[in-house]
Scaffold this motif. Structure first.
Motif, PDB file in Angstrom:
ATOM      1  N   VAL A   4       0.045   6.353   1.855  1.00 24.44           N
ATOM      2  CA  VAL A   4      -0.866   7.361   2.415  1.00 24.44           C
ATOM      3  C   VAL A   4      -1.487   6.856   3.701  1.00 24.44           C
ATOM      4  CG1 VAL A   4      -3.018   8.599   1.997  1.00 24.44           C
ATOM      5  CG2 VAL A   4      -1.312   8.432   0.184  1.00 24.44           C
ATOM      6  N   LEU A   5      -1.900   5.601   3.704  1.00 28.08           N
ATOM      7  CA  LEU A   5      -2.539   5.037   4.893  1.00 28.08           C
ATOM      8  C   LEU A   5      -1.574   4.968   6.065  1.00 28.08           C
ATOM      9  CD1 LEU A   5      -5.134   3.744   5.988  1.00 28.08           C
ATOM     10  CD2 LEU A   5      -4.292   1.543   5.174  1.00 28.08           C
ATOM     11  N   ASN A   6      -0.358   4.548   5.813  1.00 25.56           N
ATOM     12  CA  ASN A   6       0.596   4.368   6.905  1.00 25.56           C
ATOM     13  C   ASN A   6       1.239   5.679   7.360  1.00 25.56           C
ATOM     14  OD1 ASN A   6       0.401   1.519   7.117  1.00 25.56           O
ATOM     15  ND2 ASN A   6       1.668   1.290   5.308  1.00 25.56           N
TER      16      ASN A   6
ATOM     17  N   ALA B 116      -7.096   5.396  18.565  1.00 23.47           N
ATOM     18  CA  ALA B 116      -8.078   4.551  17.891  1.00 23.47           C
ATOM     19  C   ALA B 116      -7.618   4.231  16.476  1.00 23.47           C
ATOM     20  CB  ALA B 116      -9.433   5.233  17.870  1.00 23.47           C
ATOM     21  N   ARG B 117      -7.045   5.230  15.805  1.00 25.34           N
ATOM     22  CA  ARG B 117      -6.520   4.970  14.468  1.00 25.34           C
ATOM     23  C   ARG B 117      -5.344   4.009  14.523  1.00 25.34           C
ATOM     24  NH1 ARG B 117      -7.308  10.643  13.776  1.00 25.34           N
ATOM     25  NH2 ARG B 117      -5.081  10.973  14.161  1.00 25.34           N
TER      26      ARG B 117
ATOM     27  N   ALA C  17      -7.772  -3.437  10.966  1.00 23.03           N
ATOM     28  CA  ALA C  17      -8.003  -3.509   9.523  1.00 23.03           C
ATOM     29  C   ALA C  17      -7.132  -2.505   8.771  1.00 23.03           C
ATOM     30  CB  ALA C  17      -9.475  -3.263   9.213  1.00 23.03           C
ATOM     31  N   ALA C  18      -7.036  -1.278   9.302  1.00 22.44           N
ATOM     32  CA  ALA C  18      -6.245  -0.253   8.632  1.00 22.44           C
ATOM     33  C   ALA C  18      -4.762  -0.622   8.637  1.00 22.44           C
ATOM     34  CB  ALA C  18      -6.457   1.097   9.296  1.00 22.44           C
TER      35      ALA C  18
ATOM     36  N   GLY D  71      -2.522  -1.429   5.283  1.00 24.78           N
ATOM     37  CA  GLY D  71      -1.299  -0.680   5.019  1.00 24.78           C
ATOM     38  C   GLY D  71      -0.081  -1.573   4.911  1.00 24.78           C
ATOM     39  N   TYR D  72      -0.062  -2.616   5.725  1.00 23.43           N
ATOM     40  CA  TYR D  72       1.086  -3.532   5.699  1.00 23.43           C
ATOM     41  C   TYR D  72       1.080  -4.380   4.428  1.00 23.43           C
ATOM     42  CZ  TYR D  72       4.502  -6.837   7.621  1.00 23.43           C
ATOM     43  OH  TYR D  72       5.612  -7.607   7.827  1.00 23.43           O
ATOM     44  N   VAL D  73      -0.083  -4.919   4.083  1.00 20.64           N
ATOM     45  CA  VAL D  73      -0.179  -5.777   2.906  1.00 20.64           C
ATOM     46  C   VAL D  73      -0.001  -4.967   1.624  1.00 20.64           C
ATOM     47  CG1 VAL D  73      -1.766  -7.238   1.584  1.00 20.64           C
ATOM     48  CG2 VAL D  73      -1.584  -7.516   4.049  1.00 20.64           C
TER      49      VAL D  73
END
Length: 245
Positions: free
Chosen positions: A86-88, A34-35, A40-41, A45-47
């Motif tokens: 951190v997000l990626n 799911a993550r 959106a996540a 993270g990409y942008v």
């Protein structure tokens, strides 16, 4: 019959397909998927990588123009890049690294953001700041490569000194020497054109200015304070004396 069958004891099912273990594994798998599937996540993270690197690239190149302002912009870019890291690397990943690996990745990501910023900013604004761009482009190439190798978990750190690392170093050296020559030629050309154009205009303005002021000043001299009869008075005695002698 075994002893466990004789006494009717229930054995614990340790097979990987037991219901409890299967449910826990499925829940963990579904949550991680799911993550991973969160659009959106993944988008943020990409942008975040590109926005952070873009802010840093502009700040690194324009820093001498306004140090306080562009230092703040570089700090904002670093924070955005670290948030994307951190997000990626830790939120959207299946395996969570330990604290040492976390600190290493964060430091390498910060170094990588500045390396990419130096490389892209130096290339983008080379015409505006040739001498600075000639240093930023090769330095950004080396810094970004070293930071990427440190950040990548699948690449040993000794690869920095391998064949690829040597190729990056040679490329950076050649780029520095070549860009320095280009920057020197650009600066000499602009300096020569600016000086000749400036010196050609300034003397013309200076030569015309006194000529324009002195020419009308001589006929206009009798007007300010003296009366019109006072002028010929000293002229006629001198002329009369000359004729008498």
């Amino acid at each position: 019959m075994t002893s466990t069958q004789l006494f009717g004891a229930r054995t614990t099912d340790t097979s990987p397909n037991s219901p409890a273990t299967g449910r826990a594994a499925r829940r963990k798998h579904h949550s991680s998927m799911a993550r991973k599937r969160s659009l959106a996540a993944r988008y943020l993270g990409y942008v975040g990588y590109f926005v952070g690197a873009g802010l840093i690239s502009g700040a690194v190149v324009h820093h001498p123009l306004d140090p306080d302002r562009y230092t703040r912009i570089a700090a904002y870019g670093a924070l955005v890049f670290l948030a994307a890291t951190v997000l990626n690397e830790f939120v959207l990943t299946r395996e969570r690294p330990g604290l040492p690996r976390l600190l290493l990745v964060m430091g390498a990501s910060l170094l990588l953001s500045f390396g990419i910023g130096m490389l892209s900013g130096g290339l983008q604004h080379f015409d505006d700041f040739p001498a600075r761009g000639a240093v930023l482009v090769p330095a950004g190439l080396v810094v970004s490569f070293v930071a990427y190798v440190i950040k990548d978990a699948d690449t040993p750190a000794r690869r920095i000194f391998g064949v690829v690392g040597l190729a990056v170093l040679v490329t950076a050296t050649v780029a520095f020497l070549g860009l320095r020559e280009v920057a020197a030629s650009m600066e000499s050309a602009s300096a020569g054109g600016g000086h000749s154009h400036g010196t050609a205009e300034e003397p013309e303005a200076d030569d015309h200015a006194p000529a324009a002021t002195t020419a009308p000043a001589s006929p206009a001299a009798p007007a300010p304070g003296t009366s019109p009869t006072a002028k010929p008075a000293p002229a006629t005695p001198s002329h009369a004396d000359g004729h008498a002698h």
